[in-house]
Each structure stands twice: as structure tokens, then as C-alpha cells.
Design a protein around this motif. Structure first.
Motif, PDB file in Angstrom:
ATOM      1  N   SER A 173      -3.442   6.069 -47.983  1.00 41.79           N
ATOM      2  CA  SER A 173      -3.036   4.794 -46.588  1.00 41.79           C
ATOM      3  C   SER A 173      -4.137   4.956 -46.253  1.00 41.79           C
ATOM      4  O   SER A 173      -4.138   3.541 -45.818  1.00 41.79           O
ATOM      5  CB  SER A 173      -2.024   6.294 -46.322  1.00 41.79           C
ATOM      6  N   LYS A 174      -4.703   5.719 -45.816  1.00 44.23           N
ATOM      7  CA  LYS A 174      -6.280   5.677 -44.902  1.00 44.23           C
ATOM      8  C   LYS A 174      -7.245   4.000 -45.469  1.00 44.23           C
ATOM      9  O   LYS A 174      -7.488   4.199 -44.483  1.00 44.23           O
ATOM     10  CB  LYS A 174      -7.104   7.074 -43.931  1.00 44.23           C
ATOM     11  N   LEU A 175      -6.864   3.521 -46.474  1.00 43.44           N
ATOM     12  CA  LEU A 175      -7.916   2.747 -46.735  1.00 43.44           C
ATOM     13  C   LEU A 175      -7.052   1.651 -47.389  1.00 43.44           C
ATOM     14  O   LEU A 175      -7.649   0.571 -48.085  1.00 43.44           O
ATOM     15  CB  LEU A 175      -8.496   3.533 -48.019  1.00 43.44           C
ATOM     16  N   MET A 176      -6.124   1.799 -46.844  1.00 41.89           N
ATOM     17  CA  MET A 176      -5.408   0.602 -47.727  1.00 41.89           C
ATOM     18  C   MET A 176      -5.722  -0.828 -47.237  1.00 41.89           C
ATOM     19  O   MET A 176      -5.759  -1.678 -48.287  1.00 41.89           O
ATOM     20  CB  MET A 176      -3.357   0.820 -47.200  1.00 41.89           C
ATOM     21  N   ASN A 177      -5.456  -0.828 -46.087  1.00 42.69           N
ATOM     22  CA  ASN A 177      -6.264  -1.879 -45.178  1.00 42.69           C
ATOM     23  C   ASN A 177      -7.969  -2.688 -45.836  1.00 42.69           C
ATOM     24  O   ASN A 177      -7.877  -4.024 -46.621  1.00 42.69           O
ATOM     25  CB  ASN A 177      -6.077  -2.095 -43.834  1.00 42.69           C
ATOM     26  N   ASN A 178      -8.628  -1.772 -46.193  1.00 47.44           N
ATOM     27  CA  ASN A 178     -10.027  -2.087 -46.617  1.00 47.44           C
ATOM     28  C   ASN A 178      -9.507  -2.072 -48.687  1.00 47.44           C
ATOM     29  O   ASN A 178     -10.188  -3.451 -48.930  1.00 47.44           O
ATOM     30  CB  ASN A 178     -10.715  -0.423 -46.558  1.00 47.44           C
ATOM     31  N   ILE A 179      -8.624  -1.473 -48.911  1.00 50.77           N
ATOM     32  CA  ILE A 179      -8.131  -2.133 -50.497  1.00 50.77           C
ATOM     33  C   ILE A 179      -8.426  -3.557 -49.909  1.00 50.77           C
ATOM     34  O   ILE A 179      -8.322  -4.271 -51.235  1.00 50.77           O
ATOM     35  CB  ILE A 179      -7.905  -1.285 -51.389  1.00 50.77           C
ATOM     36  N   ARG A 180      -7.163  -3.791 -49.483  1.00 49.68           N
ATOM     37  CA  ARG A 180      -6.811  -5.346 -49.829  1.00 49.68           C
ATOM     38  C   ARG A 180      -8.034  -6.124 -48.823  1.00 49.68           C
ATOM     39  O   ARG A 180      -7.925  -7.311 -50.029  1.00 49.68           O
ATOM     40  CB  ARG A 180      -5.585  -5.464 -48.462  1.00 49.68           C
ATOM     41  N   THR A 186     -15.973  -8.763 -55.853  1.00 49.89           N
ATOM     42  CA  THR A 186     -16.340  -8.012 -56.105  1.00 49.89           C
ATOM     43  C   THR A 186     -17.249  -7.565 -54.632  1.00 49.89           C
ATOM     44  O   THR A 186     -18.873  -6.617 -55.063  1.00 49.89           O
ATOM     45  CB  THR A 186     -18.207  -8.815 -57.082  1.00 49.89           C
ATOM     46  N   LEU A 187     -16.530  -7.331 -53.506  1.00 47.40           N
ATOM     47  CA  LEU A 187     -17.012  -7.313 -52.126  1.00 47.40           C
ATOM     48  C   LEU A 187     -16.843  -5.969 -51.896  1.00 47.40           C
ATOM     49  O   LEU A 187     -16.404  -4.880 -52.913  1.00 47.40           O
ATOM     50  CB  LEU A 187     -16.395  -8.007 -51.008  1.00 47.40           C
ATOM     51  N   GLU A 188     -18.339  -5.061 -51.712  1.00 47.62           N
ATOM     52  CA  GLU A 188     -17.931  -3.305 -51.270  1.00 47.62           C
ATOM     53  C   GLU A 188     -18.051  -3.815 -49.984  1.00 47.62           C
ATOM     54  O   GLU A 188     -18.657  -4.560 -48.550  1.00 47.62           O
ATOM     55  CB  GLU A 188     -18.983  -2.764 -51.949  1.00 47.62           C
ATOM     56  N   LEU A 189     -17.328  -2.405 -48.869  1.00 49.43           N
ATOM     57  CA  LEU A 189     -17.263  -2.707 -47.849  1.00 49.43           C
ATOM     58  C   LEU A 189     -17.835  -1.085 -47.480  1.00 49.43           C
ATOM     59  O   LEU A 189     -17.457   0.111 -47.587  1.00 49.43           O
ATOM     60  CB  LEU A 189     -15.693  -2.235 -47.144  1.00 49.43           C
ATOM     61  N   ASP A 190     -18.564  -0.916 -45.920  1.00 48.44           N
ATOM     62  CA  ASP A 190     -18.967   0.252 -45.120  1.00 48.44           C
ATOM     63  C   ASP A 190     -17.619   0.604 -44.719  1.00 48.44           C
ATOM     64  O   ASP A 190     -16.901   0.545 -43.842  1.00 48.44           O
ATOM     65  CB  ASP A 190     -19.994   0.329 -44.519  1.00 48.44           C
ATOM     66  N   VAL A 191     -16.805   1.636 -44.954  1.00 48.13           N
ATOM     67  CA  VAL A 191     -15.578   2.510 -44.421  1.00 48.13           C
ATOM     68  C   VAL A 191     -15.716   2.920 -43.638  1.00 48.13           C
ATOM     69  O   VAL A 191     -14.768   4.375 -42.630  1.00 48.13           O
ATOM     70  CB  VAL A 191     -14.851   2.696 -45.345  1.00 48.13           C
ATOM     71  N   GLY A 192     -17.110   3.932 -43.054  1.00 50.02           N
ATOM     72  CA  GLY A 192     -17.477   4.513 -42.158  1.00 50.02           C
ATOM     73  C   GLY A 192     -17.090   5.539 -42.363  1.00 50.02           C
ATOM     74  O   GLY A 192     -17.518   6.365 -43.578  1.00 50.02           O
ATOM     75  N   ILE A 193     -17.245   6.901 -41.768  1.00 49.85           N
ATOM     76  CA  ILE A 193     -17.238   8.419 -41.418  1.00 49.85           C
ATOM     77  C   ILE A 193     -16.043   8.460 -43.018  1.00 49.85           C
ATOM     78  O   ILE A 193     -14.783   8.463 -42.634  1.00 49.85           O
ATOM     79  CB  ILE A 193     -17.789   9.459 -40.902  1.00 49.85           C
ATOM     80  N   ILE A 194     -15.938   8.963 -43.699  1.00 51.48           N
ATOM     81  CA  ILE A 194     -14.585   9.493 -44.765  1.00 51.48           C
ATOM     82  C   ILE A 194     -15.083  11.273 -44.970  1.00 51.48           C
ATOM     83  O   ILE A 194     -15.872  11.304 -45.165  1.00 51.48           O
ATOM     84  CB  ILE A 194     -14.869   8.866 -45.511  1.00 51.48           C
TER      85      ILE A 194
END
Length: 276
Positions: A173-180, A186-194
Motif C-alpha cells: 500500500s505504501k508503494l501504490m502511488n509510486n508504482i502508478r 522503464t523509469l526508476e524512482l528514488d522512494v526514500g527510506i524503506i
């Protein structure tokens, strides 16, 4: 002349060692370029043909310890106790990546690790398969999460977690918006501290067997640990993971492989968190 040859010989030997070390490291890794294979049964790049696509992938066809498998109770040896899997996971910066054939969460440093039989394995990445790749007594589940660990000498240990449709998975659930945001890219995102310890591992029983990576190059010698407790994931979460990748990978589960008489054990002592 002799003094000139020796440095050249030493240099050649050193380069050979470095090349072999690099090659071993590469072969232990899953392939990131999803354009080279797919999950479509019967296609030229489908699971039945992986071992023919590249010479270094031959193990996908010829290997005797391939994964995934069906964990059938009739073949499993029950072991009342075993040494705990010591788990030390720490909050760490992570990157979320769309690899085309799956969504991967990669941790950037070596601070999270597990210990199995005295060997430490660093947590490298996690990714999702839908439906599950492994089955239990012939039953396939809606999703499977793989937590991939690697030792200093490039040996691999994977913890697998199975999920069925139900309540939303809290970690996902914490990653849903970033996955969208990276859906069909083919992008990658820095999602901070996990914090990987937020991936819940309930229950006190787990299966253990020796297998392989489930994508090319299908490297063998992987220590598999699969939790018997089945978690839950929502239909929306499964759908998002499927829609985010390319069309040929919406169902990204490799077919079951032959067990070939391998030992499969069911241990009654689950993963133990460790503090430092």
C-alpha cells in the motif's frame, strides 16, 4: 626477456581472475532486460525456450535443480526444529524500478541482511510475481514476493512469501502511488527510506529446498525459504502490478519445474529478528 614476460604473465593471470569473478557475479543475477524473454507459452521467447535464447541461459533447459516447484506434503520431510534464520533489517534508501517483466524494489546499501547456517546474505532487492510461482499441494496463490539476498561470495538466498486475495497488503500500500508513476515505463524512482522489516513474515513454519533463479539465467544453487503462512493482497494491488509491466508479463510466473528427487524440508522454527 624473462623479466619482461613475468609482469605480462602476472597481468594476464590477474585479468583472467577478475574476468571470472565478474562473470560469476553476473550469472548470479537476474536479467534486467525484459526484451530478451517473455512469459507467453509457446512463443519464441517463452519459458520453454529460455535455455535456447543465449548460451549462458542453457541452465534454464538443462538444469536439474530448477525453480519454482510444487511443495507437496507427500514429498516433504518434516523437521521439528532448525537453527533460526536470523534477520537484521534496517531502514534503507531504496529505488523502485519497472523492469518490464516485474516491479523491483532495490535497496542501495548493505545494512539489511539475514544469516543462514552461519553465512550472511545481504538483502539486495524484492520483486513481485502474479500469480504465485511456487504452489503448495498443487494450489497456486494470487501473488508471490521474493526477497533476494546475496552473500559476499555471490551465493543467493531467497525468502518467498505467498498471498491470496483479501485485505490490502500494508507494505505494498505504501508503494501504490509510486508504482502508478512508473506504470508501463522503464523509469526508476528514488522512494526514500524503506524499512524491509515492514514486510511481515508471520507463522512459525517454512519450507526449505535448493533451487534456482526463476528468470534467466536460471542460476542454480539458490537457497529457497518459503513461509507457510499465506498473507493477503487486494485485487486492486494485484491488478496494478499486472498493469504496470508490459503486456507479455501481466502474468509473470514461470511454469513449475521437475523436482528430480530433491530434498524438501518443512521446518517448525520460523525467522527470528536480531538486534545489534
Amino acid at each position: 626477456m624473462e623479466t619482461n614476460k613475468r609482469p605480462m604473465l602476472y597481468t594476464s593471470l590477474l585479468l583472467s581472475v577478475l574476468f571470472l569473478s565478474f562473470t560469476a557475479s553476473v550469472l548470479c543475477q537476474e536479467v534486467d532486460d525484459e526484451r530478451e524473454f517473455d512469459y507467453i507459452r509457446g512463443s519464441e521467447m517463452g519459458p520453454e525456450r529460455w535455455g535456447e535464447i543465449r548460451p549462458e541461459w542453457a541452465t534454464c533447459s538443462t538444469g536439474e535443480m530448477q525453480s519454482p516447484i510444487d511443495l507437496l506434503d507427500a514429498r516433504v520431510k518434516v523437521t521439528p526444529r532448525s537453527a533460526e534464520i536470523n534477520r537484521l533489517y534496517r531502514p534503507t534508501r531504496a529505488m523502485l524500478r519497472n523492469r518490464g517483466h516485474d516491479i523491483e524494489l532495490e535497496w542501495e546499501d548493505d545494512s539489511s541482511r539475514i544469516q543462514i547456517n552461519g553465512t550472511e546474505y545481504i538483502l539486495r532487492q524484492s520483486h513481485w510475481h502474479s500469480p504465485s510461482e511456487h504452489t503448495i499441494n498443487g494450489k497456486r496463490y494470487d501473488m508471490e514476493l521474493h526477497m533476494v539476498h546475496q552473500s559476499r561470495d555471490n551465493q543467493t538466498a531467497v525468502i518467498g512469501l505467498l498471498y491470496k486475495i483479501g485485505k490490502p497488503n500494508h507494505f505494498l500500500s505504501k508503494l501504490m502511488n509510486n508504482i502508478r508513476l512508473i506504470s508501463e515505463t522503464t523509469l526508476e524512482l528514488d522512494v526514500g527510506i524503506i524499512n524491509p522489516s515492514r514486510i511481515k513474515m508471520g507463522g512459525r513454519k517454512y519450507y526449505r529446498y535448493l533451487g534456482s533463479l526463476t528468470t534467466p539465467p536460471c542460476t542454480e544453487g539458490v537457497i529457497w525459504t518459503l513461509n507457510t503462512q499465506i498473507g493477503t493482497v487486494s485485487e486492486e494491488q494485484v491488478s496494478l502490478l499486472r498493469e504496470a509491466v508490459h503486456d507479455h508479463a501481466e502474468e509473470n510466473a514461470r511454469p513449475l519445474q521437475r523436482t528430480n528427487g530433491r530434498n524438501m524440508r518443512l521446518y517448525a522454527h520460523m525467522i527470528k529478528n536480531r538486534q545489534e
